[in-house]
Write an enzyme that holds these catalytic residues in place. Sequence first.
Site, PDB file in Angstrom:
ATOM      1  N   LYS A   1      42.704  80.078  43.923  1.00 25.20           N
ATOM      2  CA  LYS A   1      43.711  81.087  43.547  1.00 25.20           C
ATOM      3  C   LYS A   1      43.769  81.254  42.022  1.00 25.20           C
ATOM      4  CE  LYS A   1      47.135  78.789  45.474  1.00 25.20           C
ATOM      5  NZ  LYS A   1      46.391  77.659  46.085  1.00 25.20           N
TER       6      LYS A   1
ATOM      7  N   ARG B   1      55.587  80.512  49.083  1.00 24.07           N
ATOM      8  CA  ARG B   1      54.907  79.461  49.830  1.00 24.07           C
ATOM      9  C   ARG B   1      55.644  79.093  51.110  1.00 24.07           C
ATOM     10  NH1 ARG B   1      51.960  76.960  45.141  1.00 24.07           N
ATOM     11  NH2 ARG B   1      50.477  75.482  45.979  1.00 24.07           N
TER      12      ARG B   1
ATOM     13  N   ARG C   1      38.662  68.840  40.211  1.00 20.32           N
ATOM     14  CA  ARG C   1      39.281  69.824  39.308  1.00 20.32           C
ATOM     15  C   ARG C   1      39.672  69.188  37.971  1.00 20.32           C
ATOM     16  NH1 ARG C   1      43.961  73.659  41.501  1.00 20.32           N
ATOM     17  NH2 ARG C   1      45.013  71.732  42.087  1.00 20.32           N
TER      18      ARG C   1
ATOM     19  N   ARG D   1      44.866  66.685  36.989  1.00 23.24           N
ATOM     20  CA  ARG D   1      46.273  66.774  37.406  1.00 23.24           C
ATOM     21  C   ARG D   1      46.679  65.534  38.193  1.00 23.24           C
ATOM     22  NH1 ARG D   1      47.121  72.697  39.960  1.00 23.24           N
ATOM     23  NH2 ARG D   1      48.356  71.433  41.391  1.00 23.24           N
TER      24      ARG D   1
ATOM     25  N   ARG E   1      49.331  67.519  50.468  1.00 24.39           N
ATOM     26  CA  ARG E   1      49.530  68.935  50.153  1.00 24.39           C
ATOM     27  C   ARG E   1      48.895  69.837  51.211  1.00 24.39           C
ATOM     28  NH1 ARG E   1      46.947  68.549  44.628  1.00 24.39           N
ATOM     29  NH2 ARG E   1      47.085  70.794  44.448  1.00 24.39           N
TER      30      ARG E   1
END
Length: 218
Positions: free
Chosen positions: A13, A88, A127, A160, A171
Site C-alpha cells: 500500500k 480498517r 521491510r 519497524r 497483524r
Amino acid sequence: MHLMIMGPPGAGKGTQAERIAKEFSLLHISTGDIFRNAIKEGTETGKKAKEYMDKGALVPDEIVIEVVRDRLSKPDCASGVLLDGFPRTLEQAEALDDVLNDLGMVFDAVINVDVNEEELLNRLTGRRVCRNCGTTYHIKFNPPKVRTICDHCGGELYQRSDDTIDTVKERLVVYKKQTFPMMEFYQRKGIFENFDGARDIDEVFQDIKAYLEKKKEK
Ligand code: ADP
Ligand code: ADP
Ligand code: ZN
C-alpha cells in the site's frame, strides 16, 4: 480525485501510494505514518496508539476517526487525497462516510491490493524504512543502493518494531478478522477495484495507473 488504498499489511500500500500520489498529484495520508510521527513526538495520541501498535492490534476506532477527521478538514486536502491504511474496520468506514458528508467530499475509487500470506511474511520481515523521510525499502525486493542508507535523503534505515515475525502474524489475524469484512462495504458502493499485488512493484503500479487514468476521463 480522492482515493483509498487498502490491503493486508505488507501488500505494498505505502509503496504504491507513494507512486500514485506523485503521478496524480494527491496528498498521501497514511494513518500508520501519522501514529508513528505522534509516537516520535511523544504526544498523547502517540502514547495511546503505541500500546496497540506494539501488540499488532488496531488502535481504537474513536482515536483513529478523530485523527482522520482532523486531517481531512485541513485545506490542503481539497484538491485530492490518497488515504492509506484507513478505514480498517466497518465502524471506521461508516464514520468516514459521515466525515466526508460534513466536508462535502466524495471518494472516486478504492484500490485493493491483494497478496498471499506467505509473500506478506517475506515482505514485512524484510521491510526497512527511512527514519528521516519515511521511504520504504526491502532488503531483497527493493534494496537501497547502500544497505542502511536512504537513496533519497541519506537518512538512516530502520526496521519497524512491529515488523517482527510474531507481531506480523498477529497483524495478519487482525486483518482477516477486522479489516477483510469491511471490503464488502465498498464493493456494494461500486467503487472497489481489486489488483493482484503479487507482481513486480512497477507492474502493479502500471496496472493501477491505467485504471485511474480511465477513471479520470469519465
Ligand atoms: P504496506 O504499506 O501495505 O504495509 P509496503 O508498501 O510497506 O506495504 O511494502 C511492504 C514491503 O514489501 C516493503 O519492504 C516493500 O519494499 C516491499 N514491497 C512492496 N511492494 C512489493 C512488490 N510488488 N514486490 C516485492 N516487494 C514489495
Ligand atoms: P501496514 O503497513 O503493515 O499495513 P500501517 O503502517 O498502516 O501498517 O499501520 C501500523 C499500525 O498502526 C497498525 O498495525 C495499527 O496498530 C495502527 N493503525 C494504522 N491505521 C489504523 C487504522 N485505520 N485503525 C486502527 N489502527 C491503525
Ligand atoms: Zn529518506
